[in-house]
Design an enzyme around this catalytic site. Structure first.
Site, short mmCIF file in Angstrom:
data_model
loop_
_atom_site.label_atom_id
_atom_site.label_comp_id
_atom_site.label_asym_id
_atom_site.label_seq_id
_atom_site.Cartn_x
_atom_site.Cartn_y
_atom_site.Cartn_z
N GLU A 232 1.41 3.55 2.31
CA GLU A 232 2.19 3.86 3.50
C GLU A 232 3.55 3.16 3.52
OE1 GLU A 232 -2.22 3.77 4.84
OE2 GLU A 232 -0.93 2.83 3.33
N LEU B 42 -14.76 -4.71 -26.72
CA LEU B 42 -14.92 -4.06 -25.41
C LEU B 42 -13.60 -3.93 -24.66
CD1 LEU B 42 -18.29 -5.63 -24.17
CD2 LEU B 42 -17.94 -3.56 -25.53
N THR C 134 -26.54 -5.36 -28.90
CA THR C 134 -25.30 -4.64 -29.16
C THR C 134 -24.21 -5.61 -29.61
OG1 THR C 134 -25.84 -2.92 -27.55
CG2 THR C 134 -23.52 -3.18 -28.12
N CYS D 148 -1.17 -1.69 7.63
CA CYS D 148 -0.33 -0.49 7.54
C CYS D 148 -0.25 0.24 8.87
CB CYS D 148 -0.87 0.44 6.46
SG CYS D 148 -0.72 -0.23 4.79
N HIS E 35 0.83 -1.20 0.00
CA HIS E 35 0.00 0.00 0.00
C HIS E 35 0.87 1.25 0.00
CE1 HIS E 35 -3.67 -2.31 1.83
NE2 HIS E 35 -3.31 -2.76 0.64
N ASP F 105 -22.74 -5.36 -33.40
CA ASP F 105 -21.42 -4.73 -33.45
C ASP F 105 -20.26 -5.71 -33.35
OD1 ASP F 105 -22.87 -2.38 -33.50
OD2 ASP F 105 -22.38 -1.78 -31.46
N SER G 216 -33.28 0.43 -18.85
CA SER G 216 -33.59 -0.39 -17.67
C SER G 216 -32.88 0.16 -16.43
CB SER G 216 -33.17 -1.84 -17.91
OG SER G 216 -33.91 -2.42 -18.96
#
Length: 365
Positions: free
Chosen positions: A67, A225, A217, A101, A65, A221, A311
């Site tokens: 820290e 994505l 879709t 941490c 992380h 298409d 929706s």
């Protein structure tokens, strides 16, 4: 409990002294965008005698992380005993993929910690502050708190409402159409976006953990994505295919990356591809969001089509929307969803309007 933690302050500098360092934390945190989800973006800065002696941010999910990265960046560890640690989110207090941490901060002998906002995760939620204070560390909470919450809006919605943060996105013509009326994939779609707005759309994809489209879709298409016009990680692909209409040779079923298909057919698992059986009833969307929450997916970009977007709008299940309006006029086609809201921000990119909306009262699932 949280309010008590914020009020119980022994370290009392002015906001003017603290905010510049917290701004720097936020700048650092943004470097983790696209790479740390479902964890939050966090930045940390160590200051001694008004000089920054160390910096760090959470770089990738599963890695250290902010820290420990900041602490490890300090060349002279002897300076830590008189340093102040600034961090945009409360230090964690539990073992996950990395050690707590808060324990590391105490062990490092840092006497003061300034926190942007508390962590809404029930595993933390004030416990990090409690560990620090019990160890005699002076803690100040609430510097640039709104900014620190906003940078992790997906994380906060996920933790507080137990569902992904939902973003709606579509492009339309000036006269209100998303596409021409087409019969199959052999008819090319209407090109609405320009080069700049295509990049912005792919940037949005990189910022979210998952992207969803409807069956029609996919059929019309055959999309991939993926993120192509921006740098960053491609989202998990999600489609709704109630009765299994998507052909096996389509891009979405190629197994190249993580993909979820919600269907009423039998559940199946293949490499990077999972078919999930759900009931297609009035609670369908809530069921999908519950599944995504259980899979630790904290944000969902819904790109189409019109019925699927409608929706979500009618259910009140959205947090933000981005609508692009081009100057094109086509007179007839696939009408856009009814969206009776006012944008809070408008920008123009090469004669294309880019409008940003926020839902201040999203429905709780």
């Amino acid at each position: 409990m949280i309010n008590e933690l914020k009020d119980n302050i022994t370290f009392l500098p002015t906001m003017e002294q603290l905010e510049p360092y917290m701004h720097r934390c936020l700048q650092l945190a943004q470097h983790g965008e696209s790479y740390v989800a479902p964890n939050p973006m966090v930045g940390a800065v160590l200051v001694s005698d008004e000089i920054i002696i160390g910096e760090g941010y959470h770089q990738r999910y599963g890695q250290p992380h902010a820290e420990p990265n900041a602490i490890n960046s300090v060349t002279d560890k002897g300076l830590l005993c008189n340093a102040t640690l600034f961090v945009s989110l409360e230090p964690c207090s539990h073992y996950g993929k990395t050690p707590p941490c808060a324990d590391l901060i105490v062990k490092s002998g840092i006497p003061r910690v300034v926190i942007g906002t508390l962590d809404p995760n029930p595993k933390v939620a004030g416990k990090g502050v409690e560990i620090l204070r019990k160890a005699g560390v002076d803690v100040f909470v609430g510097v640039l708190e709104n900014e620190c919450r906003n940078i992790n809006k997906r994380f906060f919605i996920f933790q507080e409402q137990k569902r992904p943060y939902i973003l709606l996105k579509w492009a339309q013509t000036q006269d209100g159409f998303m596409d021409r009326k087409r019969m199959d994939v052999n008819e090319p779609p209407l090109i609405i976006s320009n080069e700049i707005t295509k990049q912005l759309t792919h940037k949005m994809r990189s910022e979210n953990q998952a992207i969803m489209v409807s069956t029609n879709t996919v059929l019309l298409d055959n999309p991939t994505l993926t993120v192509r016009n921006w740098s960053g990680k491609s989202p998990i692909r999600i489609a709704i295919d109630r009765v299994g209409r998507i052909p096996a040779h389509y891009n979405l079923l190629d197994g190249s990356m993580a993909t979820l298909i919600f269907t009423e057919n039998k559940s199946q698992k293949h490499k990077n591809l999972e078919f999930i059986n759900i009931a297609f009833d009035d609670n369908c969307l809530s069921t999908i969001l519950k599944v995504l929450y259980e899979r630790n997916i904290n944000s969902l970009l819904v790109e189409g089509g019109a019925k699927l977007l409608t929706s979500f709008i009618q259910a009140g299940l959205w947090d933000e929307a981005n609508i692009e309006v081009s100057p094109q006029l086509i007179s007839e086609g696939i009408a856009v969803p009814i969206f009776p809201f006012q944008p809070i921000l408008r920008r123009v990119f090469d004669n294309h309007e880019w409008m940003f909306y926020q839902n201040l009262k999203p429905v709780v699932v």
